[in-house]
Design a protein around this motif. Structure first.
Motif, PDB file in Angstrom:
ATOM      1  N   LEU A  37      65.797 131.384   4.873  1.00 17.17           N
ATOM      2  CA  LEU A  37      66.046 129.675   5.558  1.00 17.17           C
ATOM      3  C   LEU A  37      66.488 128.832   6.133  1.00 17.17           C
ATOM      4  N   ARG A  38      68.391 130.062   5.310  1.00 14.02           N
ATOM      5  CA  ARG A  38      69.744 128.871   5.746  1.00 14.02           C
ATOM      6  C   ARG A  38      69.578 127.912   4.986  1.00 14.02           C
ATOM      7  N   LEU A  39      69.095 128.228   4.360  1.00 14.71           N
ATOM      8  CA  LEU A  39      69.537 126.425   3.707  1.00 14.71           C
ATOM      9  C   LEU A  39      70.080 126.304   2.389  1.00 14.71           C
ATOM     10  N   PRO A  40      70.957 125.440   1.928  1.00 16.09           N
ATOM     11  CA  PRO A  40      71.880 125.952   0.597  1.00 16.09           C
ATOM     12  C   PRO A  40      70.689 125.089  -0.704  1.00 16.09           C
ATOM     13  N   LEU A  41      70.775 126.152  -1.386  1.00 16.83           N
ATOM     14  CA  LEU A  41      70.408 126.360  -2.939  1.00 16.83           C
ATOM     15  C   LEU A  41      71.024 125.322  -3.592  1.00 16.83           C
ATOM     16  N   ARG A  42      70.617 124.350  -4.402  1.00 13.28           N
ATOM     17  CA  ARG A  42      71.605 123.946  -5.124  1.00 13.28           C
ATOM     18  C   ARG A  42      70.297 123.461  -5.830  1.00 13.28           C
ATOM     19  N   ARG A  43      71.111 123.609  -7.123  1.00 10.32           N
ATOM     20  CA  ARG A  43      70.896 123.655  -8.597  1.00 10.32           C
ATOM     21  C   ARG A  43      71.263 122.643  -9.497  1.00 10.32           C
ATOM     22  N   LEU A  44      69.878 121.262  -8.746  1.00 12.03           N
ATOM     23  CA  LEU A  44      69.141 120.500  -9.772  1.00 12.03           C
ATOM     24  C   LEU A  44      68.425 119.825 -10.796  1.00 12.03           C
ATOM     25  N   LEU A  45      68.570 120.887 -11.326  1.00  6.97           N
ATOM     26  CA  LEU A  45      67.072 121.249 -12.380  1.00  6.97           C
ATOM     27  C   LEU A  45      67.929 121.791 -13.578  1.00  6.97           C
ATOM     28  N   ARG A  46      67.583 121.370 -14.793  1.00  6.20           N
ATOM     29  CA  ARG A  46      67.461 122.758 -16.104  1.00  6.20           C
ATOM     30  C   ARG A  46      66.383 122.405 -17.467  1.00  6.20           C
TER      31      ARG A  46
END
Length: 160
Positions: free
Chosen positions: A136-145
């Protein structure tokens, strides 16, 4: 130019020596992620629904209902780590994304570390999110844990 040709030939050689098989039917995926036998990915399976919840309407996008071949494909990815399963799932999920929909980033809900160990040490959700991020050409953000272990949802009814 020679480097590009070398990489292309190495890909052809790799396909000949270790072809990627479809995790559902075992057929050769000559042009991943398409399977000529299973006809996956299949646009008819994609689900787009507008639902309403406590915080208002929200859009649900899915590669399809979790049954039949799609269920077997998800299980092949989650539990058997089958080569090619992630690519097929990414392609199938991308079919549900409306082309004009704009997002800033992709955020995955991570699995608990204990659950990852139970499934053989890898986080299938994170792997799928990385594939979707690229497709999808989207950055993957690690916002959840994930901080609390919860019992599996497998075998539960919808109300539960």
């Amino acid at each position: 130019m020679a480097r590009i040709r070398g990489l292309a030939w190495s890909g052809v050689l790799l396909d000949l020596l270790a072809p990627i098989g479809c995790p559902l039917c075992g057929g050769r995926l000559s042009t991943p992620p398409d399977c000529p036998r299973c006809a996956l990915p299949d646009r008819a399976l994609a689900v787009r629904e507008l639902r309403s919840g406590g915080s208002g309407p929200y859009l649900v996008l899915s590669g399809g209902w979790l049954r039949g071949p799609l269920r077997r494909l998800v299980h092949a990815h989650k539990y058997r780590h089958a080569p090619g399963a992630r690519e097929l799932l990414v392609a199938q999920t991308c079919l549900a994304v409306p082309p004009r929909l704009r997002w800033d980033a992709l955020v995955a809900v991570p699995s608990h570390a204990t659950r990852c160990r139970e499934r053989g040490g890898s986080d299938a959700v994170a792997e799928l999110a990385r594939g979707l991020s690229r497709a999808l050409r989207l950055p993957l953000r690690r916002l959840l844990r994930r901080v609390r272990y919860t019992p599996p949802l497998t075998g539960r009814r919808r109300a539960e």
